[in-house]
Design a protein around this motif. Structure first.
Motif, mmCIF file in Angstrom:
data_model
loop_
_atom_site.group_PDB
_atom_site.id
_atom_site.type_symbol
_atom_site.label_atom_id
_atom_site.label_comp_id
_atom_site.label_asym_id
_atom_site.label_seq_id
_atom_site.Cartn_x
_atom_site.Cartn_y
_atom_site.Cartn_z
ATOM 1 N N PRO A 80 34.448 40.678 39.574
ATOM 2 C CA PRO A 80 34.379 41.089 38.163
ATOM 3 C C PRO A 80 33.421 42.249 37.970
ATOM 4 C CG PRO A 80 33.005 39.175 38.521
ATOM 5 C CD PRO A 80 33.721 39.429 39.822
ATOM 6 N N GLN A 82 30.600 42.703 36.838
ATOM 7 C CA GLN A 82 29.309 42.120 36.496
ATOM 8 C C GLN A 82 28.577 41.766 37.776
ATOM 9 O OE1 GLN A 82 31.108 38.504 34.635
ATOM 10 N NE2 GLN A 82 29.809 37.339 36.043
ATOM 11 N N LEU A 113 35.763 32.508 41.373
ATOM 12 C CA LEU A 113 35.101 32.751 40.098
ATOM 13 C C LEU A 113 35.621 31.739 39.087
ATOM 14 C CD1 LEU A 113 33.092 34.862 38.850
ATOM 15 C CD2 LEU A 113 35.109 35.985 37.897
ATOM 16 N N GLY A 117 32.370 32.247 34.484
ATOM 17 C CA GLY A 117 31.773 33.416 35.122
ATOM 18 C C GLY A 117 30.894 33.116 36.311
#
Length: 217
Positions: A80, A82, A113, A117
């Motif tokens: 992701p 992030q 994941l 998150g």
């Protein structure tokens, strides 16, 4: 309900739980490329801390424990948009928990994941100390493995082994070297060619997208 019936019921529940745990931890060895392609997240990270946390309750109301590893992400190869600052795993190997060193060791970590998150890992994921990876494995993380995610890698466990499709590569490390961490795992990637067939590629330089034959560096 009689004592005998109670005992039988408890025995069935116990066996069901044992089977559930065994099934949860059942997985076949995967080539590093397979691990890359099937994972939600692939990162290089340094482990800097460890602790046990509660992550909710099971269907019986019992707390679910997880080991939380605090990490310093060095590079994300897949995942992701992030930073990942922690990974979670089960508290013991009996339920697929992973035991890692937290003394500043750097790892390549693949995992799943979750919807919240967080990143979770199990014994079925490919997790290796960074310094133990070959030069080809490290370079393949940035381009080569992804180029072969539409290919199928089939592990050969005994001779004879046959391919069922042109879009397939035969993984022979176990029958040749009696290890799943052999030459094909360390130095090869299965890449899709221009005619949609797949073949093993060896080398540390990115392969040509149009190549038709196996090439050495």
């Amino acid at each position: 309900m009689t004592w005998t019936a109670n005992f039988v019921t408890l025995a069935i529940l116990f066996l069901w739980r044992v089977e559930e745990i065994a099934e949860a931890c059942s997985c076949s060895p995967a080539h590093p490329q397979q691990a890359f392609c099937s994972s939600d997240v692939v990162i290089r990270a340094k482990l800097v801390g460890e602790g046990e946390v509660d992550v909710g309750n099971d269907i019986y109301g019992n707390p679910i424990k997880r080991v939380k590893y605090d990490i310093k992400q060095i590079k994300m190869f897949k995942g992701p948009n992030q930073d990942i600052d922690a990974i979670y795993t089960a508290p013991s190997s009996a339920v697929c928990g992973v035991n890692l060193e937290t003394n500043g060791k750097e790892y390549l970590i693949t995992g799943k994941l979750e919807s919240d998150g967080t990143m979770h890992v199990t014994l079925c994921d490919f997790i290796e100390q960074w310094e133990e990876l070959s030069a080809t494995q490290k370079k393949s993380l940035t381009q080569r493995y992804e180029m072969g995610c539409d290919c199928k890698i089939t592990r050969c466990t005994s001779i004879p082994c046959v391919l069922s499709s042109p879009a397939e590569c035969l993984w022979l490390d176990w029958v040749i070297e009696k290890t799943v961490n052999g030459k094909q795992a360390k130095h090869f990637a299965c890449i899709k060619r221009s005619d949609d067939s797949c073949a093993w590629y060896r080398g540390s330089a990115p392969p040509k997208r149009e190549f038709m034959d196996i090439e050495d560096p």
